[in-house]
Write a protein that holds these residues in place. Sequence first.
Motif, short mmCIF file in Angstrom:
data_model
loop_
_atom_site.label_atom_id
_atom_site.label_comp_id
_atom_site.label_asym_id
_atom_site.label_seq_id
_atom_site.Cartn_x
_atom_site.Cartn_y
_atom_site.Cartn_z
N GLY A 45 0.81 -1.22 0.00
CA GLY A 45 0.00 0.00 0.00
C GLY A 45 0.84 1.26 0.00
N THR A 46 1.96 1.22 0.71
CA THR A 46 2.87 2.37 0.73
C THR A 46 3.50 2.60 -0.64
OG1 THR A 46 3.37 1.97 3.07
CG2 THR A 46 4.91 3.36 1.84
N VAL A 47 3.95 1.52 -1.26
CA VAL A 47 4.55 1.63 -2.60
C VAL A 47 3.52 2.12 -3.61
CG1 VAL A 47 5.62 0.35 -4.48
CG2 VAL A 47 6.31 -0.11 -2.11
N CYS A 48 2.31 1.58 -3.55
CA CYS A 48 1.26 1.98 -4.50
C CYS A 48 0.79 3.41 -4.29
CB CYS A 48 0.07 1.02 -4.40
SG CYS A 48 0.41 -0.65 -4.97
N SER A 49 1.04 3.97 -3.09
CA SER A 49 0.64 5.35 -2.83
C SER A 49 1.49 6.36 -3.59
CB SER A 49 0.73 5.64 -1.33
OG SER A 49 2.08 5.75 -0.92
N GLY A 50 2.60 5.89 -4.17
CA GLY A 50 3.49 6.79 -4.88
C GLY A 50 4.67 7.26 -4.05
N ALA A 75 -4.99 7.68 4.49
CA ALA A 75 -3.58 7.60 4.89
C ALA A 75 -2.80 8.75 4.29
CB ALA A 75 -2.97 6.27 4.47
N ASP A 76 -1.87 9.26 5.08
CA ASP A 76 -0.85 10.17 4.55
C ASP A 76 0.51 9.58 4.93
OD1 ASP A 76 -0.63 10.65 7.25
OD2 ASP A 76 -1.22 12.75 7.17
N GLY A 77 1.57 10.33 4.74
CA GLY A 77 2.89 9.79 5.01
C GLY A 77 3.10 9.40 6.46
N ILE A 78 2.50 10.16 7.38
CA ILE A 78 2.63 9.83 8.80
C ILE A 78 1.97 8.48 9.07
CG2 ILE A 78 2.02 10.56 11.14
CD1 ILE A 78 2.03 13.46 10.05
N SER A 79 0.76 8.30 8.55
CA SER A 79 0.05 7.04 8.73
C SER A 79 0.85 5.88 8.13
CB SER A 79 -1.33 7.10 8.06
OG SER A 79 -2.12 8.14 8.59
N LEU A 80 1.38 6.09 6.94
CA LEU A 80 2.10 5.01 6.26
C LEU A 80 3.33 4.57 7.05
CD1 LEU A 80 1.89 6.27 2.56
CD2 LEU A 80 0.62 4.38 3.59
N VAL A 81 4.06 5.53 7.58
CA VAL A 81 5.27 5.19 8.35
C VAL A 81 4.90 4.35 9.57
CG1 VAL A 81 7.02 6.20 9.86
CG2 VAL A 81 6.67 7.13 7.58
N LEU A 82 3.82 4.73 10.24
CA LEU A 82 3.43 4.00 11.44
C LEU A 82 2.76 2.67 11.12
CD1 LEU A 82 2.28 7.05 13.58
CD2 LEU A 82 4.40 5.75 13.74
N VAL A 83 2.11 2.57 9.97
CA VAL A 83 1.60 1.27 9.52
C VAL A 83 2.76 0.32 9.25
CG1 VAL A 83 0.49 0.10 7.57
CG2 VAL A 83 -0.64 2.03 8.66
N LEU A 84 3.81 0.82 8.60
CA LEU A 84 4.99 -0.01 8.37
C LEU A 84 5.61 -0.47 9.69
CD1 LEU A 84 6.70 1.98 5.46
CD2 LEU A 84 5.45 -0.18 5.28
N LEU A 85 5.72 0.44 10.66
CA LEU A 85 6.25 0.09 11.97
C LEU A 85 5.41 -1.01 12.61
CD1 LEU A 85 7.95 0.51 14.54
CD2 LEU A 85 6.39 2.37 15.15
N THR A 86 4.09 -0.88 12.53
CA THR A 86 3.20 -1.87 13.14
C THR A 86 3.39 -3.24 12.51
OG1 THR A 86 1.58 -0.11 13.57
CG2 THR A 86 0.80 -2.38 13.70
N ILE A 115 -3.08 -5.65 17.37
CA ILE A 115 -2.48 -5.16 16.12
C ILE A 115 -3.56 -4.57 15.21
CG2 ILE A 115 -1.34 -5.91 13.99
CD1 ILE A 115 0.53 -5.66 16.38
N GLY A 116 -4.71 -5.23 15.10
CA GLY A 116 -5.79 -4.70 14.27
C GLY A 116 -6.27 -3.35 14.75
N GLY A 117 -6.37 -3.19 16.07
CA GLY A 117 -6.76 -1.89 16.61
C GLY A 117 -5.74 -0.81 16.31
N VAL A 118 -4.46 -1.16 16.39
CA VAL A 118 -3.40 -0.18 16.10
C VAL A 118 -3.46 0.25 14.64
CG1 VAL A 118 -0.91 0.13 15.93
CG2 VAL A 118 -1.88 -0.97 17.94
N TYR A 119 -3.58 -0.70 13.73
CA TYR A 119 -3.73 -0.34 12.31
C TYR A 119 -4.92 0.60 12.13
CZ TYR A 119 -0.48 -3.88 10.36
OH TYR A 119 0.63 -4.60 9.98
N GLY A 120 -6.03 0.28 12.80
CA GLY A 120 -7.23 1.11 12.66
C GLY A 120 -7.03 2.54 13.12
N VAL A 121 -6.32 2.72 14.23
CA VAL A 121 -6.05 4.08 14.71
C VAL A 121 -5.26 4.88 13.68
CG1 VAL A 121 -4.79 5.44 16.43
CG2 VAL A 121 -6.17 3.49 17.15
N PHE A 122 -4.21 4.27 13.14
CA PHE A 122 -3.34 5.00 12.22
C PHE A 122 -4.01 5.32 10.88
CE2 PHE A 122 0.41 2.81 14.49
CZ PHE A 122 0.46 3.83 15.44
#
Length: 494
Positions: A45-50, A75-86, A115-122
């Motif tokens: 998803g991060t790669v496909c976002s450009g 999602a924006d860049g902040i969300s994507l970074v934290l999704v990757l971390l998760t 983990i699902g809840g964390v993804y949802g928050v971000f």
Amino acid sequence: MLAWTVYISFLGVLALLCLPAGMARAARVIALVIALAGMVVGIAGTVCSGMNGVWFPIAEKPWVKSLGIEYFLGADGISLVLVLLTGIAAVTGILFSWNVEHRAKEFFAFYLALIGGVYGVFLSFDLFLLFVFYELAIIPKYFLIAIWGSTNREYGAMKLALYSFIGSAMVLAGIVAAYVVAGGATTNLFELAKYPFPEPFQFWAFPLVFVGFAILAGLWPFHTWAPTGHVAAPMAASMLLAGVVMKLGAYGALRVAMTLFPAGLAAWRNEIALLAAIGIVYGAMVALVQKDFKFVIGYSSVSHMGFVLLGLATINGIGLSGAVLQMFSHGIIAGLLFAVVGRMVYDRTHTRDLDVLETMGLGRTLPFAAGVFAVAGFASMGLPGFSGFPAEMQVLIGSWYAFPTYGVMAGLGIVIGVAYTLRAMQKAFFSDSVETPAEAAHPLPPISLPEKIGAILLIVVTVTIGLYPKLLLDLIIPSFYSPLFDGLRQRGAF
């Protein structure tokens, strides 16, 4: 695509609950497959976002139409970074939990629910939806600690729950107040960010929401749940607690409190910066005198999260981007440190007392653990070549522009951090005070393959970002130029 990080995680929970009791190995395999799938979806998803950090919608459907509540993911860049971390934290946490046998399917079900809840928050851009996922992420932590924890697990779990729910109550009160003041028509974050909340309202609403979230980020003096929770938690839960759960608090403070109430932030930023700077120095000094190995890492997390909160308070581009980069960096490094202390050392020696470990010669008996801790320790010190260096450097520069005194305090925290890291490393692994090894007759179990894979993955990530931080900064920096942060930019030095 990114919405499937949430859906896959909760589908994994259902799959585990349907598994017959006693099938620990199957539970581990299912959990690992689900976590890997979530990580792959996050990367794709991060790669496909450009890779440009620009916000984009994922899903938007009416939920409670009469109240203006939506199921709104984006999602924006902040969300994507934290999704990757998760995703990375989820996979490595399971690898380091490969020895879990007691009620394994329930353990990994709670783990994936968190983990699902964390993804949802971000990924949530509706305030009510974000709050729901926030609570879903916190609740499983109580059970993970209370059932599978170790030292004072009931006390640690209850303390975490009480602090978390007090913070959540503050956040909910602030969200409801903002919703009512804005006319009670929508909980859409973009719409509320446009609303000109009166400054007297922002003056009390901002600290209510910011502190409510920042409690979970370890803001001094509301930090005391964190070291206790880290020590009581099972190893994987410690990794998640430091790696991603504390980031929920910092993320909420940024995404909600700072976005909706920029005038309140301008009024309270010096106080926030002071508390953050105190937390950096205090956490480091307390870590320096700990005898429990895990408490050293627990208090170091409080200190390093202080850099995140200090960066947020700067309201300048370099400080804010450094704060988000520090969220990612600390998640990786703290996870690695807890993996060494909790899984590689404690599960084999059954002690975390540094005075006892000092006599065991672990540098010889567990050379892989010693090497990994040395690398993780250097990364935690913020040495060049590791992700902590660009993150903390940006926070220091941003704080120097905004409040030089607090920047100096943060620098002092780094110096103390070098001291407590070297002390712990020397006592645990490289001491000369080694007794005639009883472990020669009873050798410690070797480091397992899953542990080695997890450690190498985390090391590769921190070194990659340390050498090439542009990978994440190209996502993070453009996020702060979206319409969502218009009010913040008007109050800061962008």
